[in-house]
Design a protein around this motif. Structure first.
Motif, PDB file in Angstrom:
ATOM      1  N   UNK A   1       0.856  -1.180   0.000  1.00 32.04           N
ATOM      2  CA  UNK A   1       0.000   0.000   0.000  1.00 32.04           C
ATOM      3  C   UNK A   1       0.898   1.239   0.000  1.00 32.04           C
ATOM      4  N   UNK A   2       0.581   2.189  -0.857  1.00 28.65           N
ATOM      5  CA  UNK A   2       1.248   3.490  -0.801  1.00 28.65           C
ATOM      6  C   UNK A   2       0.244   4.503  -0.268  1.00 28.65           C
ATOM      7  N   UNK A   3       0.683   5.320   0.695  1.00 26.99           N
ATOM      8  CA  UNK A   3      -0.249   6.212   1.380  1.00 26.99           C
ATOM      9  C   UNK A   3       0.482   7.463   1.862  1.00 26.99           C
ATOM     10  N   UNK A   4      -0.219   8.589   1.895  1.00 28.23           N
ATOM     11  CA  UNK A   4       0.333   9.811   2.477  1.00 28.23           C
ATOM     12  C   UNK A   4       0.491   9.608   3.990  1.00 28.23           C
ATOM     13  N   UNK A   5       1.704   9.848   4.482  1.00 25.75           N
ATOM     14  CA  UNK A   5       1.954   9.711   5.916  1.00 25.75           C
ATOM     15  C   UNK A   5       3.120  10.609   6.297  1.00 25.75           C
ATOM     16  N   UNK A   6       2.906  11.445   7.286  1.00 26.55           N
ATOM     17  CA  UNK A   6       3.976  12.304   7.778  1.00 26.55           C
ATOM     18  C   UNK A   6       3.589  12.832   9.156  1.00 26.55           C
TER      19      UNK A   6
ATOM     20  N   UNK B   1       1.154  -6.405   4.545  1.00 28.25           N
ATOM     21  CA  UNK B   1       1.374  -5.591   3.358  1.00 28.25           C
ATOM     22  C   UNK B   1       2.552  -4.650   3.579  1.00 28.25           C
ATOM     23  N   UNK B   2       3.368  -4.472   2.565  1.00 34.98           N
ATOM     24  CA  UNK B   2       4.395  -3.446   2.624  1.00 34.98           C
ATOM     25  C   UNK B   2       3.755  -2.069   2.583  1.00 34.98           C
ATOM     26  N   UNK B   3       4.396  -1.076   3.168  1.00 32.27           N
ATOM     27  CA  UNK B   3       3.874   0.289   3.176  1.00 32.27           C
ATOM     28  C   UNK B   3       4.937   1.245   2.643  1.00 32.27           C
ATOM     29  N   UNK B   4       4.577   1.961   1.579  1.00 34.95           N
ATOM     30  CA  UNK B   4       5.400   3.052   1.067  1.00 34.95           C
ATOM     31  C   UNK B   4       4.761   4.351   1.531  1.00 34.95           C
ATOM     32  N   UNK B   5       5.498   5.131   2.312  1.00 38.78           N
ATOM     33  CA  UNK B   5       4.973   6.396   2.839  1.00 38.78           C
ATOM     34  C   UNK B   5       5.324   7.516   1.873  1.00 38.78           C
TER      35      UNK B   5
ATOM     36  N   UNK C   1       5.920   0.958   8.436  1.00 38.27           N
ATOM     37  CA  UNK C   1       6.433   1.628   7.237  1.00 38.27           C
ATOM     38  C   UNK C   1       7.650   0.873   6.710  1.00 38.27           C
ATOM     39  N   UNK C   2       7.571   0.448   5.465  1.00 35.22           N
ATOM     40  CA  UNK C   2       8.707  -0.237   4.841  1.00 35.22           C
ATOM     41  C   UNK C   2       9.723   0.759   4.308  1.00 35.22           C
ATOM     42  N   UNK C   3       9.216   1.861   3.726  1.00 35.75           N
ATOM     43  CA  UNK C   3      10.086   2.788   3.019  1.00 35.75           C
ATOM     44  C   UNK C   3       9.402   4.140   2.907  1.00 35.75           C
ATOM     45  N   UNK C   4      10.158   5.223   3.056  1.00 36.19           N
ATOM     46  CA  UNK C   4       9.661   6.562   2.750  1.00 36.19           C
ATOM     47  C   UNK C   4      10.158   6.935   1.359  1.00 36.19           C
TER      48      UNK C   4
END
Length: 295
Positions: free
Chosen positions: A176-181, A200-204, A271-274
């Motif tokens: 999943x890619x999602x806005x996160x900050x 699920x992997x997460x791309x921030x 979070x897997x990666x920013x």
């Protein structure tokens, strides 16, 4: 650099990636191949191995084309290449969710990227109606079987889109890619728990809040780029005031604001990666330093 497993995939990704929307020219700077090469070469030297792009970052697959030219002179297998589908920008901007259109988009992306496969192919901020198309996911599964796509993902448009997130495993999506900050923590409430349940992997994405968390801007700052210039003035100033308060109360002395903001995202193990954008080699270096900051 540090690395994390991207969900159920067989990919180990650098915790800091390279976002490449800026290559398309929407962020106030026009890029040349030399500019893109310098950024990607330095990223690789620093241990970064994930590039995130999209079919609509610049007209005629501009961002993908810069990346493809670079990859044609580098070792493709050293990179985790993520791109997206669902939009179309040649002579004008269009949404393109017809299955035949997306099949064509995939072929166009592969040609632009000068590769036989993408490691992560992501549904790009589409509606739930576009998402609920069995024919689409059947076609994409066939492309996975053919080896053109290694893994499927979903880049959710709303950072609280639990519907698409919960259905990820059902459609064979693994990330999943999602806005996160730091100033937008909505995914922590519902999306991240769903990602954890499904592995699920997460791309921030937007981890620097469109540059607000870079520390470069004060209330009253005026933006001329295509992405930020139309935003509400009061909202911009409110966010910048919030950033000032965060910088004064949360960022340790001697740590850059941008580096801290990326490290803040990465302290969440979901979070897997920013995937921050980077306009210069110096920004790549700053982003990479975030991997070494312990909060």
């Amino acid at each position: 650099m540090k690395y994390r497993r991207l969900g159920k995939t067989d990919l180990n990704v650098s915790v800091v990636g390279v976002g490449t929307w800026q290559f398309g020219g929407d962020w106030g700077k026009d890029y040349t191949q030399k500019d893109a090469d310098e950024i990607l070469i330095r990223a690789k030297e620093l241990g970064i191995n994930l590039i995130d792009t999209a079919e609509c970052y610049g007209p005629h697959h501009m961002s993908e084309t810069f990346i493809g030219d670079f990859l044609s002179r580098d070792r493709r297998e050293d990179w985790v290449l993520a791109t997206k589908f669902g939009h179309h920008w040649h002579e004008k901007w269009e949404n393109a969710w017809n299955v035949d259109q997306i099949r064509t988009q995939l072929e166009e992306s592969l040609r632009a990227l000068k590769t036989d496969y993408v490691d992560l192919y992501q549904f790009h901020s589409g509606s739930d109606e576009a998402f609920d198309n069995d024919e689409l996911w059947t076609m994409l599964d066939k492309q996975v079987q053919a080896g053109k796509i290694r893994n499927l993902g979903i880049s959710i448009g709303s950072n609280d889109n639990l519907y698409q997130t919960d259905k990820a495993t059902e459609v064979n999506a693994k990330a999943i890619q999602v806005v996160y900050n730091r100033i937008d923590r909505v995914p922590e409430e519902r999306v991240f728990p769903s990602c954890e349940r499904q592995d699920l992997g997460v791309l921030a994405r937007v981890p620097l809040a469109s540059g607000f968390l870079s520390g470069k801007y004060k209330p009253g700052a005026v933006f001329e780029d295509n992405v930020r210039k139309g935003r509400d003035r009061a909202d911009i100033d409110e966010k910048l005031k919030q950033v000032q308060q965060i910088q004064n109360t949360e960022v340790p002395e001697g740590v850059g604001m941008a580096e801290w903001a990326l490290a803040w995202c990465l302290k969440n193990p979901t979070v897997s990666c920013v995937i921050p954008g980077c306009k210069t080699v110096e920004q790549v270096e700053s982003n990479a330093r975030a991997a070494e900051i312990e909060l």
